[in-house]
Design an enzyme around this catalytic site. Structure first.
Site, mmCIF file in Angstrom:
data_model
loop_
_atom_site.group_PDB
_atom_site.id
_atom_site.type_symbol
_atom_site.label_atom_id
_atom_site.label_comp_id
_atom_site.label_asym_id
_atom_site.label_seq_id
_atom_site.Cartn_x
_atom_site.Cartn_y
_atom_site.Cartn_z
ATOM 1 N N ASP A 279 0.862 -1.179 0.000
ATOM 2 C CA ASP A 279 0.000 0.000 0.000
ATOM 3 C C ASP A 279 0.896 1.226 0.000
ATOM 4 O O ASP A 279 1.510 1.560 1.011
ATOM 5 C CB ASP A 279 -0.895 -0.034 1.245
ATOM 6 C CG ASP A 279 -1.782 1.188 1.371
ATOM 7 O OD1 ASP A 279 -1.725 2.063 0.481
ATOM 8 O OD2 ASP A 279 -2.533 1.280 2.354
ATOM 9 N N ASP A 425 -17.456 4.651 -0.396
ATOM 10 C CA ASP A 425 -16.191 4.277 0.235
ATOM 11 C C ASP A 425 -16.454 3.911 1.704
ATOM 12 O O ASP A 425 -17.589 3.720 2.132
ATOM 13 C CB ASP A 425 -15.202 5.430 0.090
ATOM 14 C CG ASP A 425 -13.753 4.969 0.003
ATOM 15 O OD1 ASP A 425 -13.354 4.101 0.795
ATOM 16 O OD2 ASP A 425 -13.020 5.481 -0.868
ATOM 17 N N ASP A 538 -10.497 -3.094 -1.567
ATOM 18 C CA ASP A 538 -9.334 -2.221 -1.410
ATOM 19 C C ASP A 538 -8.483 -2.771 -0.266
ATOM 20 O O ASP A 538 -8.884 -3.705 0.431
ATOM 21 C CB ASP A 538 -9.828 -0.800 -1.113
ATOM 22 C CG ASP A 538 -8.753 0.259 -1.312
ATOM 23 O OD1 ASP A 538 -7.634 -0.072 -1.720
ATOM 24 O OD2 ASP A 538 -9.062 1.447 -1.050
ATOM 25 N N ARG A 598 -7.528 -3.640 -5.798
ATOM 26 C CA ARG A 598 -6.270 -2.890 -5.874
ATOM 27 C C ARG A 598 -5.087 -3.850 -5.948
ATOM 28 O O ARG A 598 -4.202 -3.690 -6.768
ATOM 29 C CB ARG A 598 -6.123 -1.941 -4.671
ATOM 30 C CG ARG A 598 -4.959 -0.973 -4.832
ATOM 31 C CD ARG A 598 -4.968 0.118 -3.785
ATOM 32 N NE ARG A 598 -4.647 -0.380 -2.449
ATOM 33 C CZ ARG A 598 -4.502 0.406 -1.386
ATOM 34 N NH1 ARG A 598 -4.669 1.724 -1.511
ATOM 35 N NH2 ARG A 598 -4.227 -0.102 -0.206
ATOM 36 N N ASP A 614 -3.549 4.900 -5.753
ATOM 37 C CA ASP A 614 -3.637 6.262 -5.227
ATOM 38 C C ASP A 614 -2.750 7.228 -6.008
ATOM 39 O O ASP A 614 -1.714 7.698 -5.518
ATOM 40 C CB ASP A 614 -3.260 6.269 -3.746
ATOM 41 C CG ASP A 614 -4.211 5.416 -2.922
ATOM 42 O OD1 ASP A 614 -5.315 5.117 -3.414
ATOM 43 O OD2 ASP A 614 -3.851 5.044 -1.793
ATOM 44 N N HIS A 672 -12.571 9.326 -9.294
ATOM 45 C CA HIS A 672 -12.454 9.053 -7.861
ATOM 46 C C HIS A 672 -11.582 10.132 -7.240
ATOM 47 O O HIS A 672 -10.747 10.745 -7.921
ATOM 48 C CB HIS A 672 -11.836 7.668 -7.653
ATOM 49 C CG HIS A 672 -11.792 7.227 -6.214
ATOM 50 N ND1 HIS A 672 -12.803 7.463 -5.320
ATOM 51 C CD2 HIS A 672 -10.828 6.554 -5.519
ATOM 52 C CE1 HIS A 672 -12.488 6.956 -4.138
ATOM 53 N NE2 HIS A 672 -11.303 6.409 -4.232
#
Length: 940
Positions: A279, A425, A538, A598, A614, A672
């Protein structure tokens, strides 16, 4: 304070300071250092020919590491479609190394084909698979793969094979000596032929000779510390590494996901490309750093051949790349130019993984279409998505409540902006507990979903794999009580921090856990949902805020007893696999699910779409979307996209508008934004920009039949939807490094505007004797040339290939599901010979009926002033109301006097038309025929 910050969530990027220093470099990784420090030279691994065993499609032979007398088993297989498979593992290991079970990455057990053995000559064992060959050099071990007797791939050519054998910290080899080794290797010695010939050079060690230490013990072999976190490494050093060379190739591609150029760069002066699911907030560009998902697949291409390698290993990996062209200095290149040096290019790669075995598939093409078919035969195809999922998705972190959702829905309609999906979300849940709703803000989710459904729209909610550790939370308590949770190294349920605070994770490595997870999506368990709700996974790398590199510690234990280090990159894929299965079960296996993930791995394409994570609302990140998605598409992830506008920051009006234009011609089209950004729904743009963004979104909807057809082709052939130009024009060497323009299928060329203030753009048009047509004006451009094209803010530079027929639907609708029965417009762009061809594919656009023959496929051809629709397949009982409303033919030099339609029953009807002599565009009005029938339009 740190825990408080983590619980607040929105401050994560500030509190954790997610910068480069939070992630390891190669020099901070023990196994990476050891493997990378290997110097090219003569390998210590030697084949033992007397142990060779062959069958009709496989071989098995022992390999000896002459430095320490450790024996290995080399297996080779000939597979369907011209694929070789090579496996190398310890003959006898202290523990069973992890091998990914069939069905996780490989879609099925690969079909084996005849592997002919041509005997041993000059220390080489030669095998052939059709026209291709595999040559095993005995001493030292080296494997060469040849197409028409020309080497294209080599394993261990530089002698960098390093397989860290099983051992104990107490010194297993030195304490037990060769007697135990002799006992363990006995089964393989008994497998030798009776009366075998003389020993090879590598077999001359005496059985009683003491085993040597392969390397000096290093501090990081049994325990390793990074940023205050200690990895216990109970199994010690167990990495595997191997060099893979591509003689004759200057360019290699693949091994996504990295925010870097499509053609992979030399790592001579950088870290290797890292393969480790992480991440990474605000990731940097032009970097070999790891991101959210990884696929250890690489392709090499030159004007003669395209080849690929798939290294099946789920542990952390690194890949070094060196080139005898790219690594030269400017002076060296200039000297070659002056002297006329015609040195053959070669790319050398060095792969190393922390654990597992060596399991490599060598795909020998020989062309681009061949390697995509070969790779798809191994890891599966992208299944045909429901049509609505190819339309526009509206998302942000977060839509606040039901009134907010209703307002966005109504305002999009007010401004005549179509969309199909609105997303929620993490804030929609009750205290970040997934499969729940915040009762104060989403008190009647069923009504909300019903309102969307009445307009043909869907909703996607986020369901992350971490579960809040709270006794009253049903999903967590059930998983805990059933023993389904991942353990720490001491055997207790692992407790880490994520959005809810203290969290635990179901062990998706186990099928019964995945089945349990799938059951949670049933309408009676995921209370407040309906069949028009779909799912977003996610944080499934997985993300753990208070752990090393923000993910599972490597010594976390799965229910099987295996450490996470062995399987890490596979975990996220199994999360979205289980989610996909849950949505399948929910519809009784009738409806096609939609899942976005993701984290991903090889085979993820079978169950999920992927986005690039991101990104930032910056021009440089818009520019990077193209190479990142070309890389994903090359590795099988065809349903992919990047957040329109960028996740972080506040893009200005021009950037956001240009990003909408770029998103139109990228497979997954979703806007997004981060919770701290300004609201940026397209209707909030100033009117001049809003109109351009709206027209871009509407253009996406007109091309949905084309997108749908591309995904049909993807499922049936394995071809990428979004293609690098060399995939269709493999001999044009000047496009091999090009990654700022691309093709959709073989028909549409796209060059998005990615620089601020740009109002014209240089476009390269490929193809000798090819003509390209601007999709808006039908202005023509010749192939094999570059041209400057006007690109004001209102213009998306895209071009249709002469010789192609592209289906569109031109009637404006607010959602894709309302277009199912709308009529088609055919855009026919003629080549220089006045010909064009294409296909039409249609089904019910949402169910699995097409897999039972409920679809139609027709062949379109324009030649001799005649447009003909021939039915290639039409399932029994399949019908469609879709009809032909208009035909636009570009490249018609003279206006026809009359146009006649020959109907399916043979009767004729004259059709009306208009002709523009300046643009040479003929428009034929209202043929009115069903698109699933045979018909002909004649121009007189």
């Amino acid at each position: 304070m740190k825990h408080l910050c983590l619980m607040l969530g929105v401050l994560l990027c500030t509190c954790l300071g997610v910068h480069r220093e939070n992630f390891r470099t190669c020099s901070q990784s023990g196994f990476c250092k050891r493997q990378r420090n290997m110097e090219p030279g003569t390998s210590s691994y030697v084949v033992q020919p007397s142990t060779l065993r062959i069958s009709s499609s496989s071989l098995m032979v022992e390999v000896l590491n002459t430095k320490n007398n450790i024996r290995f088993l080399l297996q080779g297989y000939g597979l369907q479609h011209g694929i070789f498979r090579v496996k190398l593992a310890e003959a006898e290991a202290l523990r069973e190394r992890y091998e990914i079970p069939v069905g996780l990455t490989l879609v099925a057990e690969p079909v084996q084909e005849e592997l002919k053995y041509h005997g041993e000559k000059d220390g080489k064992l030669t095998f052939s698979l059709g026209q291709n060959k595999m040559v095993i050099n005995v001493n030292p071990l080296r494997l060469d793969f040849l197409i028409n007797d020309e080497p294209v791939t080599s394993l261990n050519a530089q002698g960098l094979l390093k397989f860290e054998h099983s051992r104990t910290k107490e010194g297993w080899f030195s304490s037990l000596g060769s007697s135990v080794f002799s006992l363990l290797s006995q089964p393989f010695r008994e497998a030798k032929d009776e009366g075998a010939g003389e020993e090879s050079e590598g077999e001359q060690k005496e059985e009683g000779e003491e085993v040597k230490a392969e390397e000096e013990e290093e501090p990081d072999m049994w325990e390793e510390t990074f940023k205050g976190f200690t990895d216990s490494k109970p199994n010690g050093p167990v990495s595997v590494g191997l060099d893979i060379a591509f003689p004759g190739f200057r360019y290699v591609y693949g091994i996504p996901e990295h925010a870097d150029t499509f053609a992979l760069k030399t790592t001579k002066n950088t870290d290797p490309y890292r393969l480790y699911n992480l991440d990474v907030f605000e990731y940097e560009l032009n970097s070999p750093m790891a991101l959210y998902g990884h696929i250890p697949f690489m392709a090499a291409h030159n004007e003669k051949n395209t080849v690929g390698v798939f290294f099946q290993n789920a542990a952390e990996g690194w890949v070094d790349i060196h080139s005898n062209v790219a690594d030269k200095s400017v002076f060296s290149n200039l000297a070659d130019f002056v002297t006329g040096n015609n040195e053959v290019p070669q790319t050398d790669t060095h792969w190393f993984f922390e654990d597992g075995i060596i399991d490599i598939f060598v795909l020998l093409g020989p062309g681009p279409r061949d390697i995509f078919k070969q790779y798809a035969s191994l890891t599966g195809n992208t299944p045909l998505p429901p049509l609505w999922s190819l339309a526009y998705h509206q998302c942000r972190w977060n839509y606040n409540d039901q009134d907010d959702v209703r307002n966005v829905d109504q305002t999009m309609d007010k401004f005549d902006i179509p969309f199909d999906v609105i997303w929620l979300d993490i804030e929609h849940t009750d205290s970040k507990k997934y499969f729940t709703w915040d009762g104060s803000r989403f008190s009647n989710s069923i009504e909300m979903l019903r309102n969307l459904s009445s307009k043909g729209r869907r909703m996607v909610t986020i369901v992350d794999p971490h579960l809040k550790r709270e006794d009253g939370y049903r999903v967590y308590s059930d998983a805990r009580d059933k023993g389904l949770l991942v353990k720490n190294k001491d055997g207790n349920d692992f407790d880490g921090w994520c959005w809810p605070g203290s969290s635990s994770w179901p062990d998706f490595m186990e099928k019964h856990v995945r089945d349990w997870w799938a059951d949670q999506f049933a309408l009676d368990k995921y209370v407040g949902t309906a069949d028009n709700l779909f799912v977003w996974n996610d944080m499934n790398e997985p993300s753990v805020f208070n752990a090393p590199e923000i993910t599972f510690p490597k010594d976390v234990k799965h229910l099987s007893g295996r450490e996470n280090r062995e399987v890490h990159n596979l975990f996220g894929k199994l999360v979205h696999d289980a989610t996909f299965d849950g949505l399948l079960k929910r519809s009784n296996y009738q409806e096609r699910p939609f899942v976005l993930t993701r984290a991903f791995f090889a085979g993820s394409q079978r169950t999920s779409a992927v986005w690039t994570g991101d990104n930032m609302g910056e021009w440089s990140h818009l520019k990077m979307t193209v190479p990142m998605m070309l890389s994903l598409n090359l590795a099988g992830i065809h349903f992919s996209g990047a957040d329109v506008g960028g996740f972080f920051k506040n893009p200005d009006n021009e950037l956001l508008t240009r990003w909408y234009q770029a998103g139109v011609f990228q497979p997954f089209f979703r806007a997004h934004a981060h919770i701290d950004t300004k609201r940026r729904e397209p209707y909030l743009l100033p009117e001049a920009y809003m109109v351009v963004a709206r027209e871009a979104i509407k253009k996406r909807y007109t091309y949905l039949p084309f997108w749908y057809q591309l995904f049909h082709e993807s499922e049936t052939t394995g071809m990428p939807v979004m293609r690098a130009i060399w995939m269709e024009y493999p001999k044009e060497t000047n496009v091999f490094a090009m990654d700022d323009e691309y093709l959709l299928g073989d028909a549409i060329l796209v060059k998005p505007v990615v620089d601020q203030g740009q109002t014209d753009i240089a476009v390269y048009f490929p193809g000798e004797n090819t003509v390209w047509y601007d999709i808006d004006t039908y202005k023509t451009y010749p192939g094999r040339q570059e041209a400057n094209v006007e690109a004001p803010l209102s213009k998306l530079p895209a071009f249709q290939r002469g010789g192609s027929i592209v289906p569109r639907k031109m009637r404006g609708r607010r959602a894709a599901s309302l277009m199912y029965n709308d009529p088609f417009t055919l855009i026919v762009c003629l080549d220089k010979q006045g010909k064009a061809g294409g296909q039409l594919y249609f089904d019910d656009y949402h169910s699995y009926g097409y897999r039972n023959g409920q679809y139609a496929l027709t062949e379109l051809s324009f030649h001799n002033f005649k447009l003909e629709n021939s039915v290639k397949f039409k399932g029994e009982g399949f019908t469609t109301k879709e009809w032909l409303e208009r035909v636009v033919v570009a490249g018609v030099n003279t206006e026809p006097k009359k146009i006649h339609l020959v109907k399916p029953d043979g009767t004729k009807m004259e059709l009306g038309h208009t002709y523009d002599a300046q643009s040479k565009v003929l428009t034929i009005r209202k043929p009115g025929v069903n698109v699933a029938e045979k018909w002909i339009i004649n121009l007189h």
